[in-house]
Write a protein that holds these residues in place. Structure first.
Motif, PDB file in Angstrom:
ATOM      1  N   VAL A 195       0.887  -1.178   0.000  1.00 54.65           N
ATOM      2  CA  VAL A 195       0.000   0.000   0.000  1.00 54.65           C
ATOM      3  C   VAL A 195       0.915   1.216   0.000  1.00 54.65           C
ATOM      4  O   VAL A 195       1.710   1.389   0.914  1.00 54.65           O
ATOM      5  CB  VAL A 195      -0.867   0.034   1.285  1.00 54.65           C
ATOM      6  N   ARG A 198       1.210  11.436   0.785  1.00 56.93           N
ATOM      7  CA  ARG A 198       1.128  12.779   0.205  1.00 56.93           C
ATOM      8  C   ARG A 198       2.085  13.726   0.922  1.00 56.93           C
ATOM      9  O   ARG A 198       2.561  13.412   2.012  1.00 56.93           O
ATOM     10  CB  ARG A 198      -0.297  13.338   0.188  1.00 56.93           C
ATOM     11  N   ARG A 215       1.643  15.164   4.938  1.00 58.17           N
ATOM     12  CA  ARG A 215       0.448  14.325   5.158  1.00 58.17           C
ATOM     13  C   ARG A 215      -0.198  14.581   6.518  1.00 58.17           C
ATOM     14  O   ARG A 215      -1.406  14.623   6.640  1.00 58.17           O
ATOM     15  CB  ARG A 215       0.855  12.860   5.035  1.00 58.17           C
ATOM     16  N   VAL A 248      11.344   6.417   6.936  1.00 59.05           N
ATOM     17  CA  VAL A 248      11.312   4.947   6.890  1.00 59.05           C
ATOM     18  C   VAL A 248       9.958   4.521   6.309  1.00 59.05           C
ATOM     19  O   VAL A 248       8.917   4.829   6.874  1.00 59.05           O
ATOM     20  CB  VAL A 248      11.479   4.359   8.316  1.00 59.05           C
ATOM     21  N   SER A 270       7.628   5.367   0.659  1.00 61.93           N
ATOM     22  CA  SER A 270       6.775   5.220  -0.521  1.00 61.93           C
ATOM     23  C   SER A 270       7.376   6.009  -1.697  1.00 61.93           C
ATOM     24  O   SER A 270       8.576   5.944  -1.929  1.00 61.93           O
ATOM     25  CB  SER A 270       5.339   5.648  -0.198  1.00 61.93           C
ATOM     26  N   GLU A 291       7.016  12.016   1.670  1.00 61.47           N
ATOM     27  CA  GLU A 291       7.371  12.236   3.076  1.00 61.47           C
ATOM     28  C   GLU A 291       8.820  12.718   3.204  1.00 61.47           C
ATOM     29  O   GLU A 291       9.126  13.625   3.982  1.00 61.47           O
ATOM     30  CB  GLU A 291       7.170  10.923   3.831  1.00 61.47           C
ATOM     31  N   ILE A 306      10.687  -0.735   0.857  1.00 64.27           N
ATOM     32  CA  ILE A 306      10.903  -2.085   0.303  1.00 64.27           C
ATOM     33  C   ILE A 306      10.607  -2.117  -1.193  1.00 64.27           C
ATOM     34  O   ILE A 306      11.074  -2.990  -1.914  1.00 64.27           O
ATOM     35  CB  ILE A 306      10.005  -3.108   1.051  1.00 64.27           C
ATOM     36  N   VAL A 323      15.488  -0.586   1.763  1.00 66.56           N
ATOM     37  CA  VAL A 323      15.711  -1.218   3.063  1.00 66.56           C
ATOM     38  C   VAL A 323      14.385  -1.846   3.498  1.00 66.56           C
ATOM     39  O   VAL A 323      13.365  -1.167   3.563  1.00 66.56           O
ATOM     40  CB  VAL A 323      16.172  -0.192   4.137  1.00 66.56           C
ATOM     41  N   ASN A 324      14.454  -3.139   3.771  1.00 63.40           N
ATOM     42  CA  ASN A 324      13.301  -3.826   4.346  1.00 63.40           C
ATOM     43  C   ASN A 324      13.404  -3.629   5.854  1.00 63.40           C
ATOM     44  O   ASN A 324      14.449  -3.928   6.448  1.00 63.40           O
ATOM     45  CB  ASN A 324      13.407  -5.314   3.973  1.00 63.40           C
ATOM     46  N   GLN A 342       5.806   6.653   9.428  1.00 65.67           N
ATOM     47  CA  GLN A 342       4.350   6.725   9.564  1.00 65.67           C
ATOM     48  C   GLN A 342       3.669   5.812   8.552  1.00 65.67           C
ATOM     49  O   GLN A 342       4.127   5.647   7.417  1.00 65.67           O
ATOM     50  CB  GLN A 342       3.864   8.167   9.346  1.00 65.67           C
ATOM     51  N   ASN A 343       2.551   5.243   8.977  1.00 64.32           N
ATOM     52  CA  ASN A 343       1.680   4.445   8.095  1.00 64.32           C
ATOM     53  C   ASN A 343       2.389   3.246   7.466  1.00 64.32           C
ATOM     54  O   ASN A 343       2.076   2.853   6.347  1.00 64.32           O
ATOM     55  CB  ASN A 343       1.060   5.337   7.002  1.00 64.32           C
ATOM     56  N   LEU A 344       3.337   2.718   8.168  1.00 62.25           N
ATOM     57  CA  LEU A 344       4.017   1.486   7.749  1.00 62.25           C
ATOM     58  C   LEU A 344       3.736   0.400   8.787  1.00 62.25           C
ATOM     59  O   LEU A 344       3.285  -0.694   8.450  1.00 62.25           O
ATOM     60  CB  LEU A 344       5.526   1.761   7.613  1.00 62.25           C
ATOM     61  N   PHE A 368       1.587  -4.169  10.545  1.00 64.15           N
ATOM     62  CA  PHE A 368       2.371  -5.206  11.214  1.00 64.15           C
ATOM     63  C   PHE A 368       1.706  -5.598  12.536  1.00 64.15           C
ATOM     64  O   PHE A 368       0.971  -4.803  13.121  1.00 64.15           O
ATOM     65  CB  PHE A 368       3.787  -4.679  11.542  1.00 64.15           C
TER      66      PHE A 368
HETATM   67  C1  LIG Z   1       1.162   3.587   3.193  1.00 65.67           C
HETATM   68  S1  LIG Z   1       2.822   3.827   2.671  1.00 65.67           S
HETATM   69  C2  LIG Z   1       3.304   5.104   3.807  1.00 65.67           C
HETATM   70  C3  LIG Z   1       4.104   6.169   3.136  1.00 65.67           C
HETATM   71  C4  LIG Z   1       4.516   7.339   4.033  1.00 65.67           C
HETATM   72  N1  LIG Z   1       5.318   6.893   5.135  1.00 65.67           N
HETATM   73  C5  LIG Z   1       3.322   8.092   4.526  1.00 65.67           C
HETATM   74  O1  LIG Z   1       2.958   7.987   5.701  1.00 65.67           O
HETATM   75  O2  LIG Z   1       2.708   8.813   3.741  1.00 65.67           O
HETATM   76  C6  LIG Z   1       3.640   2.390   3.350  1.00 65.67           C
HETATM   77  C7  LIG Z   1       4.991   2.128   2.710  1.00 65.67           C
HETATM   78  O3  LIG Z   1       5.663   1.129   3.480  1.00 65.67           O
HETATM   79  C8  LIG Z   1       6.378   0.311   2.587  1.00 65.67           C
HETATM   80  N2  LIG Z   1       6.674  -0.986   3.220  1.00 65.67           N
HETATM   81  C9  LIG Z   1       5.847  -2.031   3.455  1.00 65.67           C
HETATM   82  N3  LIG Z   1       6.509  -3.038   4.032  1.00 65.67           N
HETATM   83  C10 LIG Z   1       7.789  -2.633   4.165  1.00 65.67           C
HETATM   84  C11 LIG Z   1       8.955  -3.237   4.711  1.00 65.67           C
HETATM   85  N4  LIG Z   1       8.944  -4.463   5.212  1.00 65.67           N
HETATM   86  N5  LIG Z   1      10.106  -2.528   4.686  1.00 65.67           N
HETATM   87  C12 LIG Z   1      10.144  -1.271   4.190  1.00 65.67           C
HETATM   88  N6  LIG Z   1       9.082  -0.639   3.650  1.00 65.67           N
HETATM   89  C13 LIG Z   1       7.911  -1.310   3.655  1.00 65.67           C
HETATM   90  C14 LIG Z   1       5.464   0.180   1.369  1.00 65.67           C
HETATM   91  O4  LIG Z   1       6.176  -0.198   0.211  1.00 65.67           O
HETATM   92  C15 LIG Z   1       4.879   1.591   1.293  1.00 65.67           C
HETATM   93  O5  LIG Z   1       5.604   2.398   0.422  1.00 65.67           O
END
Ligand SMILES: C[S@@+](CC[C@H](N)C(=O)[O-])C[C@H]1O[C@@H](n2cnc3c(N)ncnc32)[C@H](O)[C@@H]1O
Length: 285
Positions: free
Chosen positions: A83, A87, A90, A119, A122, A126, A154, A207-208, A226-228, A232
């Protein structure tokens, strides 16, 4: 032209067993947890990709993903499943916390550089937001303060987009005109691009967050995540936040999304008093 039947036929729903195999694979490799209630989101991502590959069987696709030479296919699937909604600016209250923090941090005349990290960045909005906030602050000082923003995710597709810094004009239409004029230039076809002097300050890298122990980031003044972690499970959110804390410099600021972790305290952190945000400062020893 006759449309092949594999393109029009609806694939069957995931069985419970198939769902659980995919669920554990994705959680193990990305941390993202799909509950049974959210299986349609997982299924939609799989089906999109399976149509492209002309596959009709979830088990067959799972075998393909598990094959030793499948890293390219895995990368493509990640693009389909993550996801990426984001923006510029945000979450305003979190941006205000960053502004206040920068004011305090830069009161020290010896502070000559700032390192920030977005971190789960996207497509970059951000990271550019942080770069604009820092640039605006340091440009008011009568001394040179260097800064850099590291933006990690990722998704290779998201990172490539962020690195280019090209966005639709309407994505920046709600920004203050002063910010738009200072940090974006016309790029044709209803698009704008982040100006070069800001692009030089932001570095995008894959970076994962499950592999943070291998990530080279250290002594960050500011970490924005945020929003990551909302995707989890709680135990994993806590483990990742603790890894992020280790990468903050003493006195550094960690900004999470509001509600991203509840009823959690960490001895090394002091919460920032602001009930619209979830932010912490690492205590100085
Ligand atoms: C909803 S977006 C949030 C973007 C931004 N941080 C914001 O709040 O507007 C979530 C992002 O987390 C990334 N993501 C998901 N799993 C991840 C992981 N294991 N390691 C790094 N990034 C990850 C996705 O690819 C995506 O770009």
């Amino acid at each position: 032209m006759q449309i092949p039947t594999w393109m029009t036929e609806r694939l069957p729903d995931l069985t419970r067993n198939q769902f659980e195999c995919w669920q554990s694979l994705l959680e193990e490799r990305t941390g993202n947890y799909y509950s049974w209630q959210h299986r349609s989101i997982l299924q939609a991502g799989l089906v999109r990709r399976m149509h492209e590959l002309q596959l009709r069987n979830y088990d067959e696709y799972l075998n393909l993903i598990n094959a030793p030479s499948s890293s390219l296919e895995w990368t493509t699937l990640v693009e389909n499943l993550t996801v990426r909604e984001t923006r510029f600016f945000r979450h305003f209250p979190s941006c205000d916390v960053v502004r206040n923090y920068l004011d305090t941090l830069l009161e020290h005349p010896d502070k000559r550089s700032i390192e920030a990290w977005s971190v789960g960045c996207s497509t970059g909005q951000e990271a550019w937001t942080l770069a604009m906030l820092i640039n605006n602050k340091v440009s008011t000082l009568n001394r040179l303060v260097r800064f850099g923003v590291t933006a990690t995710d990722i998704s290779l597709g998201a990172l490539a987009h962020g690195r280019k810094g090209v966005y639709k004009e309407r994505e920046v239409s709600s920004l203050e005109p002063a910010l738009r004029d200072k940090f974006f230039q016309k790029a044709g076809s209803g698009r704008v691009q982040v100006v070069e002097h800001l692009r030089e300050r932001v570095c995008f890298a894959r970076v994962n967050v499950l592999d943070l122990d291998r990530a080279p980031m250290r002594n960050m003044d500011l970490i924005f995540c945020q929003n990551l972690l909302i995707y989890f499970r709680r135990w994993r959110r806590i483990a990742i936040i603790e890894q992020l804390v280790k990468r903050l410099s003493p006195g550094g600021l960690l900004v999470l999304g509001p509600g991203e972790i509840t009823n959690w305290q960490y001895p090394e952190l002091e919460a920032v008093e602001n009930d619209q945000t979830l932010a912490f400062v690492r205590r100085r020893l």
